[in-house]
Scaffold this active site. Structure first.
Site, PDB file in Angstrom:
ATOM      1  N   VAL A   7     -14.150  72.476   8.074  1.00 56.37           N
ATOM      2  CA  VAL A   7     -15.394  72.594   8.834  1.00 56.37           C
ATOM      3  C   VAL A   7     -16.556  72.677   7.860  1.00 56.37           C
ATOM      4  CG1 VAL A   7     -16.717  74.001  10.467  1.00 56.37           C
ATOM      5  CG2 VAL A   7     -14.237  73.769  10.747  1.00 56.37           C
ATOM      6  N   CYS A   8     -17.554  71.824   8.074  1.00 57.96           N
ATOM      7  CA  CYS A   8     -18.770  71.900   7.263  1.00 57.96           C
ATOM      8  C   CYS A   8     -19.960  71.766   8.195  1.00 57.96           C
ATOM      9  CB  CYS A   8     -18.773  70.857   6.150  1.00 57.96           C
ATOM     10  SG  CYS A   8     -18.918  69.167   6.703  1.00 57.96           S
ATOM     11  N   SER A   9     -21.138  71.706   7.648  1.00 58.57           N
ATOM     12  CA  SER A   9     -22.320  71.701   8.508  1.00 58.57           C
ATOM     13  C   SER A   9     -22.447  70.409   9.305  1.00 58.57           C
ATOM     14  CB  SER A   9     -23.581  72.008   7.715  1.00 58.57           C
ATOM     15  OG  SER A   9     -23.662  71.170   6.592  1.00 58.57           O
ATOM     16  N   GLY A  11     -20.041  67.579   8.717  1.00 60.63           N
ATOM     17  CA  GLY A  11     -18.771  66.873   8.763  1.00 60.63           C
ATOM     18  C   GLY A  11     -18.722  65.658   7.851  1.00 60.63           C
ATOM     19  N   THR A  14     -17.753  66.544   3.639  1.00 59.66           N
ATOM     20  CA  THR A  14     -16.366  66.952   3.509  1.00 59.66           C
ATOM     21  C   THR A  14     -15.412  65.773   3.675  1.00 59.66           C
ATOM     22  OG1 THR A  14     -17.090  69.052   4.426  1.00 59.66           O
ATOM     23  CG2 THR A  14     -14.747  68.740   4.271  1.00 59.66           C
TER      24      THR A  14
END
Length: 109
Positions: A7-9, A11, A14
């Site tokens: 999960v990243c800010s 997507g 990553t």
């Protein structure tokens, strides 16, 4: 098959790490389903009972959301951790994959 959700800010950043993790898994003969989503998309994936995740890793840029994700994962057997900032910055897919596998194996003990 190990399902690993990152999960990243947004997507996007990553997704390169996902590619590197998939290559490391293939090199080691580990069957995986690794994918990245934005924080706003994560709830749907967590609630997807047909395709349960085995581990959730947060990108360093969303580490402040760890408490929220701990609450979302309460009552599940899904481990949660934050991707090491150095491994993330260097896009070290092998190290991040190993972190994920260690978390999965620890929960199965």
């Amino acid at each position: 098959m190990k399902r690993i959700m990152l999960v990243c800010s947004a997507g996007m950043s990553t997704s390169l790490l996902v590619t590197k993790m998939e290559k490391a898994a293939a090199d080691q003969g580990i069957e995986t389903d690794i994918f990245a989503v934005s924080a706003s998309e994560a709830d749907d994936k967590i609630e997807d009972k047909a395709n349960p995740i085995d581990v959730l890793l947060l990108g360093p840029q969303v580490r402040f959301m760890k408490g929220q994700f701990e609450q979302k994962l309460a009552g599940t057997n899904v481990p949660l951790d934050i991707i090491d900032m150095k491994d993330y910055g260097m896009m070290n897919g092998e190290a991040v994959l190993q972190t994920a596998i260690n978390l999965i194996e620890d929960k199965d003990k």
